[in-house]
Motif scaffolding. Structure first.
Motif: not given
Length: 734
Positions: A344-345, A347-349, A351, A441
């Motif tokens: 998940e981290e 993914k955010n990075s 994005a 995202v």
């Protein structure tokens, strides 16, 4: 029919090595390179030769060497056999491995492979030299075996390695372990380990049939079932040796028990190991009862102890063993949850990175747009400065008229679009739908990557554009799949190669390697072409054209001079840009050999003219050929060895009858030999196969036009054709 260059090199290395053993051109004490042979291919399998990056399609009979890489696509598999030790490797779909070591040094055969992804079933020959080495490496782990049947699976996302031992003993060592090979942790039959790259040491447990079944394919189950007698016998010997050690008071912690009573329970379990594996395949729903019954029926024809699902006893674990298993499962579950958070981290990075790229792109567009407007405004002002008042008024009027005309055209286009739009479809009244959730995202990142794919494929090479198509074809059902697809798309976009660059590269790669074969003046012109600039696309086009012209204008020296020919033979490098057979053909008159016709009789099955041209240079003495006669003597020896080699493996020719109605093909044949399995080829590509067919086959195919068909015949369970039909022309209609 021409073989691909990498395959020619493999066959060349094999036969040249044999010749060197006879004393021709072999340095004393040198290590020999060994080979692996592809016995069977299902689906799409790729080979990348050592030192290269161009994938080629794998086919039965191809030979692989040290540092060659094997990649299997979805729903594909390949079976390799190490040529001299007869160790077998069955590689399943979505696998990626490298044959890192294939040497024969000082009487010890060393076989090592590195698995990056996928599952590999290894069947190691127990009858080979005890000094031989067979080792499987994964991210963070080394697995050594002698006379063992075991499965290794690597998850490319996490690096998790699962080892399942069915027969024999395997020794494992983590990369972080500081001990020697003698300190390897031992894994015994019906045991498994699951280890991550950062773990030191592996936790041994009994087989989890649900996990094992998720890794085994139907093809692997067929192979394991056919080997039941082998691993029953070896497991029985292992039990007897273990019983003797326990009675002598030896502690065997790696076996997870230390008493004769526990050994008896373990013996009952592995006695029905094959039955439990096959029953688990049915229970999971991964394999049908019909498929498993067919596997059992085929295997029992040759087994001394037949497989009997109904006669198996329950797989028994003690409460202590079950509790231990639950603890291991909990630990792995916690690890997987941590990995999910890390994902998940990630993914955010990702994005954030894509958003930054998108913002920079928009800012760049705005800067360009503003710069164009400023330049246009400045040009208009410069024009106005040199005009009198009447001319300025006339210019302003023309600019206003131009803007009004642009607006009129835009309004007309909008009205035409509204006029030709299809009428709205009146839907029956229905309850209001739930609002569409906002795009995630991960979805936005994937869409952004797709938007960066160039519109025109014609500007790029087929190979680099093919990576774009592969990435676009990846699944996107889950967030994990979307993240992988986004990364693959971005990598493929960054790796695009234009046709202009590729054409220049092709021209440069076509430059001959030996300047001494050409006149000084013509060679100087070629060197001058290579020094031309290549800053812009126009520069590259001009440079490529100039190089091709210079190559075509090269003036060759006298090729009829025996001394010059001998010097060229000793200076030629077989792995350079020029094909050895083309090089030798240019000297055919002096050498007295027509190199392209040496395998006319064998061309259909195993052509070797091109590989033979490689072999003669691999067998070249270290000090070079002393004369043209020595070259011809070595060449004749290699030719006879090739012919003998091909004659040994060439299948028989078998007649078949073919009937075609539209796109329906019916085949029939006499079957005195009792062949049971067939594989059918159209234009050299396998399109249909079946087991248990004796006299005829009928099938439909989505092809049309003039085609050529031929059939391979095999005995039941054999991976190599015993007979093959002639190629028969057919006309297909849809």
């Amino acid at each position: 029919m021409k073989a691909t260059k990498p395959i020619k090199q493999l066959v060349a290395l094999f036969l040249a090595a044999v010749l060197m053993l006879s004393g021709v051109g072999q340095p004393v004490g040198a290590a020999e390179n060994r080979t692996a042979k592809i016995e069977d291919v299902i689906g799409t399998v790729w080979i990348i030769k050592a030192g290269g990056n161009l994938p080629i399609r794998a086919y039965p009979g191809a030979r692989l060497g040290q540092e060659d890489r094997v990649i299997t696509e979805n729903f594909s598999s390949v079976k390799l056999v190490i040529s001299d030790t007869h160790d077998e490797l069955t590689i399943t779909q979505n696998a990626d491995l490298v044959l890192t070591d294939l040497r024969n040094e000082a009487g010890k055969k060393v076989t090592k492979l590195l698995i990056w992804a996928g599952s590999v079933l290894s069947n190691v020959n127990p009858d080979k030299n005890r000094k031989d080495v067979f080792e499987v490496n994964t991210p963070g782990q080394s697995i050594g075996a002698k006379g063992t049947l075991f499965l290794v699976t690597v998850d490319p996302g996490t690096g998790r390695t699962t080892l399942s031992v069915l027969d024999g003993i395997v020794g494992i060592r983590s990369d972080s372990d500081t001990g020697s090979d003698k300190d390897r942790q031992l894994i015994h039959p019906a045991q498994q380990t699951i280890q991550y790259p950062d773990e030191i040491g592996a936790t041994v447990e009994f087989l989890n049939f649900e996990d094992l079944n998720s890794q085994l394919t139907l093809h692997m189950l067929e192979q394991i079932a056919s080997l039941k007698d082998k691993f029953d016998k070896e497991n029985e010997e292992f039990i007897e040796e273990t019983r003797r050690q326990l009675l002598n008071g030896t502690s065997l912690d790696s076996l997870l028990f230390n008493s004769v009573e526990e050994l008896q329970r373990y013996e009952r379990n592995i006695q029905f190991l094959m039955e439990h594996i096959l029953q688990a395949a049915i229970d999971s729903g991964k394999s049908s009862s019909a498929d498993i019954e067919r596997i059992i029926r085929e295997a029992n024809r040759s087994l001394e102890q037949p497989i009997n699902l109904g006669g198996r006893e329950e797989w028994i674990l003690t409460e202590r063993e079950r509790e231990r298993q639950r603890a291991l499962d909990d630990a792995r579950r916690q690890r997987e949850e941590a990995q999910k958070r890390e994902l998940e981290e990630r993914k955010n990075s990702q994005a954030a990175l894509l958003q930054k790229i998108e913002n920079e792109r928009k800012q760049q567009e705005e800067r360009i747009k503003k710069a164009l407007e400023d330049a246009k405004r400045a040009a208009t002002e410069r024009l106005r400065e040199g005009l009198d008042p009447d001319a300025k008024a006339e210019l302003d009027a023309r600019l206003r008229d131009k803007e009004l005309e642009r607006q009129r055209q835009q309004d007309a286009a909008n009205r035409e679009r509204e006029r030709t739009a299809p009428p709205p479809v009146v839907q029956p009244s229905s309850p209001p739908e739930r609002p569409t959730p906002p795009i995630s995202v991960v979805e936005r990142n994937l869409n952004s990557a797709k938007a960066q794919v160039p519109v025109s494929a014609e500007l790029y090479t087929s190979e680099s554009w093919g990576r774009i198509e592969v990435a676009l074809g990846l699944g996107e059902s889950t967030d994990e799949e979307k993240i992988v697809k986004t990364e693959e798309l971005l990598n493929a976009i960054s790796g695009l190669v234009t046709q202009v660059d590729q054409n220049l590269m092709n021209a440069i790669n076509s430059v001959p390697s030996d300047s001494e074969l050409y006149s000084d003046e013509s060679w100087f012109n070629l060197m001058a072409a290579l020094d031309l600039p290549e800053e812009t696309a126009e520069d590259k086009v001009a440079k490529a054209e100039t190089i091709w012209v210079a190559i075509s204008n090269l003036i060759e020296r006298d090729r009829m001079n025996p001394e010059m020919v001998l010097a060229a033979l000793n200076d030629f490098y077989p792995d350079g840009s020029e094909e050895p057979i083309d090089f030798l053909t240019s000297y055919s008159d002096v050498l007295g050999i027509d190199f392209y016709t040496v395998d006319d009789e064998y061309e259909r099955f195993h052509p070797f003219a091109e590989s033979l041209a490689y072999e003669v240079f691999y067998a070249r003495p270290e000090e070079g050929f002393s004369s043209i006669d020595e070259f011809k003597e070595i060449y004749e020896q290699l030719l006879l060895m090739n012919i003998e080699f091909v004659n040994e493996i060439m299948p028989d020719i078998k007649e078949i009858n073919v009937s075609v109605i539209g796109s329906i093909i019916t085949l029939s044949w006499e079957n005195e030999e009792g062949y049971r399995d067939i594989r059918i080829f159209i234009d050299g590509e396998p399109i249909w196969e079946s087991n248990g067919i004796e006299y005829s086959a009928t099938f439909a195919i989505e092809l049309s036009g003039e085609r050529h068909i031929h059939v391979e015949f095999r005995h039941s369970g054999s991976d190599w054709p015993q007979a093959i039909s002639e190629s028969i022309p057919v006309t297909l209609e849809r």
